[in-house]
Design a protein around this motif. Structure first.
Motif, PDB file in Angstrom:
ATOM      1  N   PHE A  36       1.021  -1.174   0.057  1.00 46.85           N
ATOM      2  CA  PHE A  36      -0.084   0.140   0.025  1.00 46.85           C
ATOM      3  C   PHE A  36       0.659   1.317   0.029  1.00 46.85           C
ATOM      4  O   PHE A  36       0.441   2.268  -0.441  1.00 46.85           O
ATOM      5  CB  PHE A  36      -0.969   0.056   1.181  1.00 46.85           C
ATOM      6  CG  PHE A  36      -1.923  -1.217   1.071  1.00 46.85           C
ATOM      7  CD1 PHE A  36      -2.988  -0.999   0.337  1.00 46.85           C
ATOM      8  CD2 PHE A  36      -1.844  -2.261   1.862  1.00 46.85           C
ATOM      9  CE1 PHE A  36      -4.034  -2.017   0.321  1.00 46.85           C
ATOM     10  CE2 PHE A  36      -2.624  -3.308   1.758  1.00 46.85           C
ATOM     11  CZ  PHE A  36      -3.781  -3.194   0.988  1.00 46.85           C
ATOM     12  N   ARG A  37       2.179   1.149   0.593  1.00 52.79           N
ATOM     13  CA  ARG A  37       2.887   2.502   0.546  1.00 52.79           C
ATOM     14  C   ARG A  37       3.142   3.203  -0.578  1.00 52.79           C
ATOM     15  O   ARG A  37       2.962   4.422  -0.854  1.00 52.79           O
ATOM     16  CB  ARG A  37       4.390   2.091   1.245  1.00 52.79           C
ATOM     17  CG  ARG A  37       4.260   1.856   2.598  1.00 52.79           C
ATOM     18  CD  ARG A  37       5.540   1.745   3.350  1.00 52.79           C
ATOM     19  NE  ARG A  37       5.479   1.424   4.613  1.00 52.79           N
ATOM     20  CZ  ARG A  37       5.842   0.361   5.141  1.00 52.79           C
ATOM     21  NH1 ARG A  37       6.488  -0.599   4.604  1.00 52.79           N
ATOM     22  NH2 ARG A  37       5.693   0.121   6.695  1.00 52.79           N
ATOM     23  N   PRO A  38       3.334   2.374  -1.995  1.00 50.67           N
ATOM     24  CA  PRO A  38       3.404   3.172  -3.289  1.00 50.67           C
ATOM     25  C   PRO A  38       2.049   4.092  -3.318  1.00 50.67           C
ATOM     26  O   PRO A  38       2.223   5.116  -4.061  1.00 50.67           O
ATOM     27  CB  PRO A  38       3.872   2.134  -4.115  1.00 50.67           C
ATOM     28  CG  PRO A  38       4.132   0.857  -3.401  1.00 50.67           C
ATOM     29  CD  PRO A  38       3.587   0.964  -2.069  1.00 50.67           C
ATOM     30  N   VAL A  39       0.781   3.507  -3.117  1.00 47.81           N
ATOM     31  CA  VAL A  39      -0.115   4.201  -3.399  1.00 47.81           C
ATOM     32  C   VAL A  39      -0.351   5.402  -2.575  1.00 47.81           C
ATOM     33  O   VAL A  39      -0.641   6.874  -3.030  1.00 47.81           O
ATOM     34  CB  VAL A  39      -1.524   3.250  -3.180  1.00 47.81           C
ATOM     35  CG1 VAL A  39      -2.694   4.009  -3.295  1.00 47.81           C
ATOM     36  CG2 VAL A  39      -1.314   1.971  -4.058  1.00 47.81           C
ATOM     37  N   LEU A  40      -0.203   5.449  -1.488  1.00 46.28           N
ATOM     38  CA  LEU A  40      -0.232   6.327  -0.476  1.00 46.28           C
ATOM     39  C   LEU A  40       0.973   7.519  -1.007  1.00 46.28           C
ATOM     40  O   LEU A  40       0.503   8.625  -0.888  1.00 46.28           O
ATOM     41  CB  LEU A  40       0.143   6.168   1.008  1.00 46.28           C
ATOM     42  CG  LEU A  40      -1.036   5.026   1.631  1.00 46.28           C
ATOM     43  CD1 LEU A  40      -0.778   4.431   2.906  1.00 46.28           C
ATOM     44  CD2 LEU A  40      -2.431   5.523   1.289  1.00 46.28           C
ATOM     45  N   LEU A  45       0.495  10.791   0.857  1.00 47.21           N
ATOM     46  CA  LEU A  45       0.009  10.618   2.378  1.00 47.21           C
ATOM     47  C   LEU A  45       1.081   9.714   3.131  1.00 47.21           C
ATOM     48  O   LEU A  45       1.554   8.720   2.659  1.00 47.21           O
ATOM     49  CB  LEU A  45      -1.458  10.052   2.308  1.00 47.21           C
ATOM     50  CG  LEU A  45      -2.443  10.790   1.834  1.00 47.21           C
ATOM     51  CD1 LEU A  45      -3.729   9.931   1.577  1.00 47.21           C
ATOM     52  CD2 LEU A  45      -3.073  11.773   2.924  1.00 47.21           C
ATOM     53  N   THR A  46       1.112   9.875   4.478  1.00 46.37           N
ATOM     54  CA  THR A  46       1.626   8.997   5.362  1.00 46.37           C
ATOM     55  C   THR A  46       0.677   7.682   5.910  1.00 46.37           C
ATOM     56  O   THR A  46      -0.418   7.922   5.533  1.00 46.37           O
ATOM     57  CB  THR A  46       2.188   9.590   6.443  1.00 46.37           C
ATOM     58  OG1 THR A  46       0.940  10.032   7.288  1.00 46.37           O
ATOM     59  CG2 THR A  46       3.157  10.736   6.218  1.00 46.37           C
ATOM     60  N   GLU A  47       1.132   6.783   6.312  1.00 45.95           N
ATOM     61  CA  GLU A  47       0.595   5.644   6.855  1.00 45.95           C
ATOM     62  C   GLU A  47      -0.683   5.832   7.824  1.00 45.95           C
ATOM     63  O   GLU A  47      -1.864   5.748   7.622  1.00 45.95           O
ATOM     64  CB  GLU A  47       1.157   4.413   7.292  1.00 45.95           C
ATOM     65  CG  GLU A  47       2.090   3.830   5.988  1.00 45.95           C
ATOM     66  CD  GLU A  47       3.101   3.015   6.657  1.00 45.95           C
ATOM     67  OE1 GLU A  47       2.938   2.281   7.805  1.00 45.95           O
ATOM     68  OE2 GLU A  47       4.402   2.704   6.280  1.00 45.95           O
ATOM     69  N   GLN A  48      -0.090   7.028   8.676  1.00 46.28           N
ATOM     70  CA  GLN A  48      -1.091   7.344   9.688  1.00 46.28           C
ATOM     71  C   GLN A  48      -1.858   8.118   9.358  1.00 46.28           C
ATOM     72  O   GLN A  48      -3.297   8.033   9.679  1.00 46.28           O
ATOM     73  CB  GLN A  48      -0.060   8.037  10.670  1.00 46.28           C
ATOM     74  CG  GLN A  48       1.102   7.258  11.458  1.00 46.28           C
ATOM     75  CD  GLN A  48       2.245   7.135  10.870  1.00 46.28           C
ATOM     76  OE1 GLN A  48       2.216   7.516   9.677  1.00 46.28           O
ATOM     77  NE2 GLN A  48       3.290   6.683  11.328  1.00 46.28           N
ATOM     78  N   ILE A 122      -6.527   1.234  -3.784  1.00 47.17           N
ATOM     79  CA  ILE A 122      -6.214   0.421  -2.540  1.00 47.17           C
ATOM     80  C   ILE A 122      -7.053  -0.981  -2.829  1.00 47.17           C
ATOM     81  O   ILE A 122      -6.312  -1.919  -2.205  1.00 47.17           O
ATOM     82  CB  ILE A 122      -6.945   1.413  -1.344  1.00 47.17           C
ATOM     83  CG1 ILE A 122      -6.176   2.548  -0.907  1.00 47.17           C
ATOM     84  CG2 ILE A 122      -7.074   0.476   0.035  1.00 47.17           C
ATOM     85  CD1 ILE A 122      -4.880   2.158  -0.310  1.00 47.17           C
ATOM     86  N   ASP A 123      -8.470  -0.790  -3.034  1.00 50.40           N
ATOM     87  CA  ASP A 123      -9.129  -1.969  -3.231  1.00 50.40           C
ATOM     88  C   ASP A 123      -8.554  -2.966  -4.369  1.00 50.40           C
ATOM     89  O   ASP A 123      -8.346  -4.277  -4.192  1.00 50.40           O
ATOM     90  CB  ASP A 123     -10.595  -1.665  -3.905  1.00 50.40           C
ATOM     91  CG  ASP A 123     -11.408  -0.994  -3.012  1.00 50.40           C
ATOM     92  OD1 ASP A 123     -11.225  -1.322  -1.649  1.00 50.40           O
ATOM     93  OD2 ASP A 123     -12.323  -0.570  -3.151  1.00 50.40           O
ATOM     94  N   ALA A 124      -7.979  -2.413  -5.128  1.00 43.47           N
ATOM     95  CA  ALA A 124      -7.092  -3.040  -6.054  1.00 43.47           C
ATOM     96  C   ALA A 124      -5.807  -4.028  -5.465  1.00 43.47           C
ATOM     97  O   ALA A 124      -5.544  -5.124  -5.747  1.00 43.47           O
ATOM     98  CB  ALA A 124      -6.566  -2.418  -7.476  1.00 43.47           C
TER      99      ALA A 124
END
Length: 163
Positions: A36-40, A45-48, A122-124
Motif C-alpha cells: 500500500f505504501r506506493p499508493v499512499l 499521504l503517510t500511513e498514519q 487500495i481496493d485493487a
C-alpha cells in the motif's frame, strides 16, 4: 565493577518456549503495508494520515482520543499528526459546542475527494493480496485477527512503533 562486553564476545543465548509473536505480527504488517505504501506515497499521504482519513470516512467525525485508539496512534503522536493534517487541509478540528475542552475531527471536502480517488487503487491491492493468498486464507486471517483482539481485550495506549 562490571564491564561492557567486547564486540568479539558472544552474547549469552536464551531459548524461549514460544515463537516471537509480536515480531511476527510486525513483520507481517510490513509485508502487507509494502503493498500500500506506493499508493499512499503517490498521493502524498503517510500511513498514519491514511489510517485516520479512512477511519473518518468510515465513521464520520471523531474526537482525537477515539481516533488514536482505533488507529493505534499514541496521544502525543496524534496531536502532531492532526496539526499537520489540518495545515495540509486534510481535516478540520473544531471545539465541541457543549464542551470547549473537547475537539471533533472532520475530513475536509478535498480529503474526501482524495480518498475517493485513492480507494480504487487500495481496493485493487486488496484484490491482488486475495489473489496471491486465496480468499479462504484472507477470510480466515481476518476472522482470526478479530478473534485475537476480542479475546485479548482492548489495547493500552499505543506505543510509538504501533504507528
Amino acid at each position: 565493577m562490571s564491564r561492557a562486553p567486547r564486540s568479539t564476545e558472544r552474547p549469552t543465548t536464551v531459548s524461549f518456549a514460544h515463537r516471537n509473536m509480536p515480531l511476527l505480527l510486525l513483520q507481517t504488517r510490513e509485508c502487507v503495508l509494502a503493498r500500500f505504501r506506493p499508493v499512499l506515497k503517490a498521493h502524498g499521504l503517510t500511513e498514519q494520515q491514511w489510517r485516520i482519513l479512512r477511519l473518518l470516512m468510515e465513521t464520520g467525525p471523531l474526537e482525537p482520543r477515539q481516533i488514536g485508539q482505533r488507529c493505534a496512534i499514541s496521544s502525543p503522536s496524534m496531536a502532531g499528526i492532526l496539526a499537520r493534517m489540518e495545515a495540509l487541509g486534510l481535516v478540520v478540528r473544531e471545539r465541541l459546542a457543549h464542551d470547549q475542552r473537547r475537539l471533533r475531527v472532520t475530513p475536509t471536502a478535498s480529503s474526501q475527494a482524495l480518498v475517493q480517488r485513492i480507494a480504487p487503487r487500495i481496493d485493487a491491492e486488496y484484490t491482488a493480496i486475495e489473489a496471491q493468498l486465496g480468499a479462504t486464507l484472507v477470510a480466515t486471517l481476518l476472522a482470526t485477527l478479530d478473534e485475537v483482539m476480542a479475546r485479548l481485550g482492548p489495547a493500552a495506549e499505543p506505543s510509538e512503533d504501533a504507528g
